[in-house]
Design an enzyme around this catalytic site. Structure first.
Site, PDB file in Angstrom:
ATOM      1  N   GLU A   1     -17.443   4.530   4.305  1.00  0.00           N
ATOM      2  CA  GLU A   1     -16.231   5.153   3.782  1.00  0.00           C
ATOM      3  C   GLU A   1     -16.365   6.640   4.054  1.00  0.00           C
ATOM      4  OE1 GLU A   1     -15.361   4.189  -0.354  1.00  0.00           O
ATOM      5  OE2 GLU A   1     -14.202   6.044  -0.552  1.00  0.00           O
TER       6      GLU A   1
ATOM      7  N   ASP B   1     -12.444  12.278  -8.001  1.00  0.00           N
ATOM      8  CA  ASP B   1     -13.867  12.458  -7.751  1.00  0.00           C
ATOM      9  C   ASP B   1     -14.527  13.335  -8.796  1.00  0.00           C
ATOM     10  OD1 ASP B   1     -14.435  10.994  -5.294  1.00  0.00           O
ATOM     11  OD2 ASP B   1     -12.906  12.297  -4.433  1.00  0.00           O
TER      12      ASP B   1
END
Lengths: 415, 256
Positions: B46, B57
């Protein structure tokens, strides 16, 4: 709700024209969906309205006066009315929204409140209502802003809030907003996020606009008492994210004779590289959960804006305002740091009112709108936005200037 | 056949997908890091496209994005770096990023260039299913890219089914409602993964968020087809003088 948009009412997906929506990661879906499916039922419940109205009146000090500023009117050769949001409890309009949202959070069964703040005004307004209701309050604030806004940090702490520095990215409002959203992701059950402006994913822009709409609701009846007409010719308000402007415009959005003038912060000048004039500099993009105009690089990285006023120092703008700009319903002007300072000193001397730096941007635009002064604006001004001697101009004085005294003192020293 | 489908055809258990940030630790690290990951035996990569405001995140991945941006990484630069990369990299590669930079690049142009290099799929966590169905999904499909939706323990069963029906590569099961890089209560994660397994979804399920070492990887793999490791890997790359050695050690510790 219908799927047609009016200026007041976004469609079911939260779009005002091309702008709005809910661009959120799945981790936020449950919370945002819970809010979306319930907010209208909750806030139009009679018991909610009764408590909301009572607190606005007895706690926040509403209605705030609509003051006919005679010397200022004389100076600009027109009729100017100041909507005195600076007289609200905590010193700005921000408390209208935080009262609404704390009542909503209680009805959603939330036990913990988070908020973001730039200058600290929304943080103080949130800490205030959390103290009022005895609810835990966590305020995210950029590390840089914590240094710049020490008195408001102290106020939040005295009110019992925990202030957490945002140390990521540029360490200012946009990063504080990111950190608040992350907190919400990590606390999906017991926490409500009180966003301070008409930004964020649907339903926030609409919900915050509705809570702030009390400003224009009052302007209408107050103006009728004073002039015999509910409708002014112009409403002027400053715009960062745009909550006071949304509130001041709200009940005039569908009144085409009323010129809506939004004033952004040009900083050192729109094209100086140090500016926060989002409609002039931004491009369509996605920030903090909605599609709107965003100041960004060619590569789509969000840039750090600049304004002397921390409350206007935001690289985006609420989707309602992006739509008002895009559709031409609103006239978008900007005022520089220097012009805002001059307007603040002018109001202090002419009317005995020390305005917040944010509100001073709205006042500064009077220079551009007055054909006698004919100051050239960096953004084109539609002819019908200009004021004449017969105009009735309402300026939203969104906050008081106490928090800005350090900046004003510095400006006086330099003179 | 798409590389993601091929992978799941050959292998249905213990799939290791590792996240790395493009342009991190150095601007030109993108390919060497991917190569080292492939050589160490990861099944899928990824590849994160750095963004200034990565909402989903945690601090470690955001710091890697900030560094990558400071290194000069852009989407245009990334596609330059990926030109011809299939001569070296054969594992499936999924681009992960946020909507704003992709919109600025031009959504369709982005999909076209992604399909040209070619990568195999996309993860755009802030592209919700309404917008996907209304506007963007058709463009993604036109260029033959897979699109991976996320589900969390807060996602209702009805909604899991819906997101599963829209997902085309696999389903990304976020282990708990959180940003990346937080420690998780693995018992709660187990119950949630068992629930997903019982639902007999159309897509394979990979578990992400909070997977950091061999025990957490193995636990995730008990009830899912595999897992995704991000934060712990980015940490392993921090300040290392020997990138290849660090990658090899990190992956072999997990797979041993």
């Amino acid at each position: 709700m219908t799927n047609t948009t009016t200026y007041q009412q976004p469609n079911e997906q939260g779009y005002y024209g091309k702008f709005g929506g809910a661009y959120i990661p799945e981790m936020l879906h449950r919370n945002v969906e819970e809010l979306r499916s319930k907010y209208l039922d909750i806030i139009y419940d009679p018991a909610f309205q009764q408590e909301f109205r009572m607190l606005l009146r007895d706690y926040a000090g509403r209605p705030t006066p609509l003051y006919h500023a005679q010397r200022l009117s004389q100076q600009y050769g027109t009729q100017i009315y100041l909507k005195r949001e600076d007289l609200c409890h905590t010193g700005a309009h921000k408390v209208n929204n935080t009262i609404g949202q704390i009542l909503l959070a209680q009805r959603l069964g939330k036990k913990r409140i988070i908020a973001e703040t730039g200058a600290g005004q929304h943080g103080v307004a949130t800490a205030t209502v959390c103290a009022l209701k005895g609810v835990e309050c966590i305020v995210y604030m950029g590390e840089k802003d914590i240094e710049r806004q020490a008195p408001n940090v102290a106020r939040m702490k005295m009110l019992g809030a925990t202030v957490i520095p945002a140390t990521s990215g540029s360490k200012t409002l946009k990063d504080a907003t990111n950190e608040a959203i992350r907190d919400w992701i990590n606390n999906p059950v017991d926490t409500h996020y009180i966003i301070g402006s008409v930004v964020g994913p649907h339903p926030y822009p609409d919900m915050v606009a509705r809570f702030q709409s009390v400003i224009s609701e009052e302007i209408r009846w107050q103006l009728k008492e004073k002039t015999g007409s509910e409708l002014p010719t112009h409403v002027l308000a400053c715009v960062g994210g745009g909550s006071n402007a949304a509130g001041a415009f709200y009940h005039f959005l569908e009144e085409p004779t009323v010129q809506l003038v939004a004033v952004e912060a040009a900083g050192h000048g729109v094209h100086s590289g140090l500016s926060a004039a989002t409609t002039q500099l931004g491009k369509p993009g996605v920030l903090h959960g909605s599609k709107s105009l965003v100041m960004q690089t060619e590569d789509g990285q969000v840039v750090e804006p600049h304004s002397i006023s921390a409350g206007l120092d935001y690289p985006g703008i609420g989707p309602l305002h992006a739509h008002l700009f895009d559709s031409g319903r609103g006239a978008f002007l900007s005022a520089t740091d220097e012009e805002a300072l001059q307007a603040a000193f002018n109001l202090a001397k002419q009317e005995g009112i020390i305005p917040a730096l944010e509100s001073s941007h709205a006042l500064a635009s009077l220079e551009y709108l007055n054909p006698l002064k004919a100051k050239r604006s960096e953004a084109p001004i539609p002819a019908n936005a200009m004021i004449t001697k017969d105009s009735v101009v309402v300026v939203c004085l969104s906050g008081r200037g106490d928090k800005d005294m350090a900046t004003y003192m510095k400006a006086m020293d330099m003179k | 056949m798409n590389r993601i489908q091929e992978l799941f055809k050959l292998k249905t258990r213990n799939i290791l997908n590792v996240y790395c940030t493009a342009g991190y630790p150095q601007l030109n690290s993108t390919l060497p890091v991917m190569k080292a990951l492939q050589d160490s035996g990861v099944d899928m990569i990824e590849l994160g496209m750095p963004y200034s405001d990565p909402l989903a995140d945690g601090p470690v991945i955001q710091a890697s994005s900030t560094k990558a941006l400071a290194n000069g990484m852009t989407i245009a630069t990334l596609f330059e770096q990926l030109r011809g990369f299939r001569q070296q990299i054969h594992v499936p590669v999924i681009l992960m990023g946020y909507m704003n930079p992709v919109l600025q690049y031009g959504f369709e142009k982005f999909c076209q260039h992604a399909a040209d290099v070619p990568v195999d799929g996309l993860i755009l966590p802030d592209l919700p299913e309404y917008e996907y169905e209304n506007e963007y999904g058709a463009i993604i499909q036109r260029y033959g890219l897979k699109f991976i939706f996320l589900v969390t323990p807060e996602t209702s069963e009805e909604r899991i089914r819906r997101l599963d029906s829209l997902s085309t590569g696999f389903l990304y099961a976020v282990s708990s409602s959180s940003t990346t890089g937080k420690d998780k209560d693995m018992n709660a994660v187990n119950n949630y993964l068992q629930k997903l397994k019982k639902m007999q979804l159309k897509n394979p399920v990979l578990v992400g968020f909070g997977i950091k070492d061999k025990p957490t990887f193995q636990q995730a793999c008990e009830h899912a087809n595999g897992a995704i490791i991000g934060t712990a890997f980015i940490k392993a790359l921090e300040n290392t003088p020997d990138m290849e050695g660090a990658v090899k050690k990190f992956i072999s510790d997990i797979k041993s």
